[in-house]
Design a protein around this motif. Structure first.
Motif, PDB file in Angstrom:
ATOM      1  N   PHE A  15      12.904   3.840  32.310  1.00  0.00           N
ATOM      2  CA  PHE A  15      12.603   5.075  31.576  1.00  0.00           C
ATOM      3  C   PHE A  15      12.015   6.103  32.530  1.00  0.00           C
ATOM      4  CE2 PHE A  15      12.382   1.723  28.373  1.00  0.00           C
ATOM      5  CZ  PHE A  15      13.149   2.268  27.356  1.00  0.00           C
ATOM      6  N   PHE A  16      12.707   7.237  32.667  1.00  0.00           N
ATOM      7  CA  PHE A  16      12.161   8.354  33.428  1.00  0.00           C
ATOM      8  C   PHE A  16      11.842   9.497  32.463  1.00  0.00           C
ATOM      9  CE2 PHE A  16      14.465   6.654  37.370  1.00  0.00           C
ATOM     10  CZ  PHE A  16      13.290   6.165  37.904  1.00  0.00           C
ATOM     11  N   SER A  17      11.296  10.592  32.995  1.00  0.00           N
ATOM     12  CA  SER A  17      10.801  11.645  32.104  1.00  0.00           C
ATOM     13  C   SER A  17      11.914  12.347  31.327  1.00  0.00           C
ATOM     14  CB  SER A  17       9.991  12.669  32.898  1.00  0.00           C
ATOM     15  OG  SER A  17      10.798  13.243  33.887  1.00  0.00           O
ATOM     16  N   ASN A  18      13.142  12.321  31.847  1.00  0.00           N
ATOM     17  CA  ASN A  18      14.215  12.981  31.091  1.00  0.00           C
ATOM     18  C   ASN A  18      15.517  12.191  31.105  1.00  0.00           C
ATOM     19  OD1 ASN A  18      14.904  13.311  33.691  1.00  0.00           O
ATOM     20  ND2 ASN A  18      14.904  15.559  33.684  1.00  0.00           N
ATOM     21  N   SER A  19      15.428  10.902  31.436  1.00  0.00           N
ATOM     22  CA  SER A  19      16.648  10.085  31.419  1.00  0.00           C
ATOM     23  C   SER A  19      16.306   8.608  31.286  1.00  0.00           C
ATOM     24  CB  SER A  19      17.461  10.302  32.716  1.00  0.00           C
ATOM     25  OG  SER A  19      16.751   9.783  33.822  1.00  0.00           O
ATOM     26  N   VAL A  20      17.335   7.854  30.873  1.00  0.00           N
ATOM     27  CA  VAL A  20      17.237   6.391  30.919  1.00  0.00           C
ATOM     28  C   VAL A  20      18.237   5.941  31.971  1.00  0.00           C
ATOM     29  CG1 VAL A  20      17.686   4.245  29.656  1.00  0.00           C
ATOM     30  CG2 VAL A  20      16.509   6.132  28.526  1.00  0.00           C
ATOM     31  N   GLN A  38      21.284  10.770  29.295  1.00  0.00           N
ATOM     32  CA  GLN A  38      20.783  12.012  29.898  1.00  0.00           C
ATOM     33  C   GLN A  38      19.938  12.786  28.898  1.00  0.00           C
ATOM     34  OE1 GLN A  38      24.412  13.647  31.382  1.00  0.00           O
ATOM     35  NE2 GLN A  38      23.748  13.415  33.508  1.00  0.00           N
ATOM     36  N   ASP A  39      19.104  13.698  29.375  1.00  0.00           N
ATOM     37  CA  ASP A  39      18.251  14.531  28.504  1.00  0.00           C
ATOM     38  C   ASP A  39      17.500  13.681  27.496  1.00  0.00           C
ATOM     39  OD1 ASP A  39      19.225  16.804  29.784  1.00  0.00           O
ATOM     40  OD2 ASP A  39      20.997  16.821  28.487  1.00  0.00           O
ATOM     41  N   TYR A  40      16.942  12.587  27.958  1.00  0.00           N
ATOM     42  CA  TYR A  40      16.239  11.660  27.073  1.00  0.00           C
ATOM     43  C   TYR A  40      14.784  12.087  26.929  1.00  0.00           C
ATOM     44  CZ  TYR A  40      14.340   7.311  25.241  1.00  0.00           C
ATOM     45  OH  TYR A  40      13.706   6.372  24.458  1.00  0.00           O
ATOM     46  N   ARG A  41      14.279  12.141  25.684  1.00  0.00           N
ATOM     47  CA  ARG A  41      12.892  12.544  25.466  1.00  0.00           C
ATOM     48  C   ARG A  41      12.173  11.566  24.535  1.00  0.00           C
ATOM     49  NH1 ARG A  41      10.804  15.196  29.109  1.00  0.00           N
ATOM     50  NH2 ARG A  41       9.177  15.899  27.679  1.00  0.00           N
ATOM     51  N   GLY A  42      12.490  10.285  24.673  1.00  0.00           N
ATOM     52  CA  GLY A  42      11.745   9.278  23.926  1.00  0.00           C
ATOM     53  C   GLY A  42      12.300   8.923  22.562  1.00  0.00           C
ATOM     54  N   GLU A  43      13.559   9.325  22.294  1.00  0.00           N
ATOM     55  CA  GLU A  43      14.156   8.963  21.004  1.00  0.00           C
ATOM     56  C   GLU A  43      14.356   7.452  20.940  1.00  0.00           C
ATOM     57  OE1 GLU A  43      15.695  10.917  23.290  1.00  0.00           O
ATOM     58  OE2 GLU A  43      15.362  12.929  22.496  1.00  0.00           O
ATOM     59  N   LEU A  44      14.346   6.872  19.724  1.00  0.00           N
ATOM     60  CA  LEU A  44      14.673   5.449  19.604  1.00  0.00           C
ATOM     61  C   LEU A  44      16.118   5.263  20.049  1.00  0.00           C
ATOM     62  CD1 LEU A  44      12.961   4.354  16.246  1.00  0.00           C
ATOM     63  CD2 LEU A  44      12.064   4.315  18.594  1.00  0.00           C
ATOM     64  N   ILE A  45      16.399   4.160  20.678  1.00  0.00           N
ATOM     65  CA  ILE A  45      17.722   3.957  21.285  1.00  0.00           C
ATOM     66  C   ILE A  45      18.655   3.247  20.322  1.00  0.00           C
ATOM     67  CG2 ILE A  45      18.895   2.672  23.147  1.00  0.00           C
ATOM     68  CD1 ILE A  45      16.472   3.399  24.937  1.00  0.00           C
ATOM     69  N   ASP A  46      19.897   3.714  20.261  1.00  0.00           N
ATOM     70  CA  ASP A  46      20.942   3.021  19.487  1.00  0.00           C
ATOM     71  C   ASP A  46      21.405   1.845  20.350  1.00  0.00           C
ATOM     72  OD1 ASP A  46      23.358   2.103  18.509  1.00  0.00           O
ATOM     73  OD2 ASP A  46      24.020   4.094  17.841  1.00  0.00           O
ATOM     74  N   TRP A  47      20.892   0.652  20.084  1.00  0.00           N
ATOM     75  CA  TRP A  47      21.119  -0.483  20.975  1.00  0.00           C
ATOM     76  C   TRP A  47      22.566  -0.963  20.958  1.00  0.00           C
ATOM     77  CZ3 TRP A  47      17.871  -0.852  24.683  1.00  0.00           C
ATOM     78  CH2 TRP A  47      16.566  -0.436  24.498  1.00  0.00           C
TER      79      TRP A  47
END
Ligand code: SF4
Ligand code: SF4
Length: 325
Positions: A15-20, A38-47
């Motif tokens: 987990f980085f500040s704006n990506s997985v 990309q552009d990840y901000r802590g949303e729950l992930i669709d596994w």
């Protein structure tokens, strides 16, 4: 099933500040940094979607076509890999703020920005991984950022992981802020704390870390060391031209022992290593050899090599092998 792959590719998440991403490894030929979201901000992930994409990469790797960004990475190994869908290598590195100011840190490029950079709360994401049994109890969870102990959710998150009974939590902390959660995890033997001191004198500490916290850090390290069971490493990032004296290195080993700590880690500054990898000066090998061959003389039990130092070792072995053939 036996094939060449790597633990991160099979079961890792970063987990980085704006990506997985899959991992944070980058010193090798392919360059690493494989972005999954990309552009990840802590949303729950669709596994389901996550593993659908990951399995495509794993299948290609199984068929002898690993991602190009993995080329030359020393994590690639031929072995039996578990093909089930779970995560057991997590890097929590979604924060960039820090109460220290190391000259070799990536945040040095724009400290104001990285300290002000608002991050997301990762607690709900990790809780979701636990609730959905995506996170293995055998997982290695590594904190690296930024400084984790000043993260708002840090204490609660460590207690969550300890309650879940994860027993291999690696925390990279500068040691400036004392954390009761780290102390608890050390007592339970579930935490490894790594603190990069990079020096043994106040003068060199100040040059490298650019904060007046030398005594505070060693005081906190001694306090942590009293919480038996867990493993603490003092780390030394060798920065040529700054802390590259054998005397400083020897005193670091001595000071580590006197603080009640029995483990160390060693690395070399990233930018310097990448620029000089093919042309390492002899005195750097002398320091490297001293650390790796003589640490036991200081009653230190183990020495872990980080990415650059490990690459230096492998490069040298490869060169010696090619000469002797
Ligand atoms: S092989 Fe290296 S770059 Fe590729 S996923 Fe594994 S650690 Fe990352
Ligand atoms: S302690 Fe870590 S995050 Fe903080 S400035 Fe130093 S290298 Fe960067």
């Amino acid at each position: 099933m036996k094939y060449t792959s790597c633990i991160h590719l099979e079961h890792g998440i970063t987990f980085f500040s704006n990506s997985v991403q899959i991992c944070c490894i980058s010193s090798h030929q392919g360059g690493g940094s494989i972005v999954e979201i990309q552009d990840y901000r802590g949303e729950l992930i669709d596994w389901d979607l996550f593993f659908e994409k990951r399995n495509q990469l794993r299948e290609n790797t199984r068929n002898g076509i690993p991602p190009k960004k993995c080329m030359g990475c020393y994590y690639l190994k031929e072995q039996d890999w578990n093909t089930e869908n779970y995560i057991d290598e997590v890097l929590i590195g979604h924060f960039t703020h820090c109460n220290c100011n190391c000259i070799y840190c990536y945040t040095e490029a724009d400290k104001k920005f990285f300290n002000a950079n608002k991050t997301y709360n990762i607690y709900p994401v990790i809780k979701d991984m636990i609730d959905k049994k995506i996170l293995s109890k055998n997982a290695t969870i590594t904190f690296g950022g930024g400084e984790p102990t000043i993260l708002q959710e840090f204490e609660e998150l460590v207690y969550l992981l300890l309650d879940y009974d994860v027993y291999n939590i690696r925390i990279h902390s500068d040691g400036i802020k004392y954390s009761p959660a780290i102390e608890k995890g050390l007592k339970l033997g579930k935490i490894t704390l790594i603190t990069s001191v990079d020096s043994s004198s106040e003068e060199i500490y100040k040059q490298v870390k650019q904060v007046p916290c030398f005594d505070k850090v060693w005081e906190n390290l001694s306090k942590y060391a009293n919480a038996k069971n867990g493993l603490i490493r003092t780390k030394y990032v060798l920065i040529p031209g700054v802390n590259d004296s054998l005397k400083e290195v020897k005193n670091w080993l001595q000071k580590t022992y006197e603080s009640g700590i029995r483990h160390i880690a060693f690395d070399i500054e990233d930018n310097w290593f990448k620029a000089r990898r093919e042309n390492i000066p002899q005195y750097i090998y002398v320091i490297f050899d001293f650390v790796t061959e003589c640490y036991k003389q200081y009653n230190i039990d183990s020495c872990e090599l980080y990415e650059r130092a490990y690459n230096l070792k492998v490069d040298r072995e490869n060169k010696l092998n090619s000469v002797s053939q």
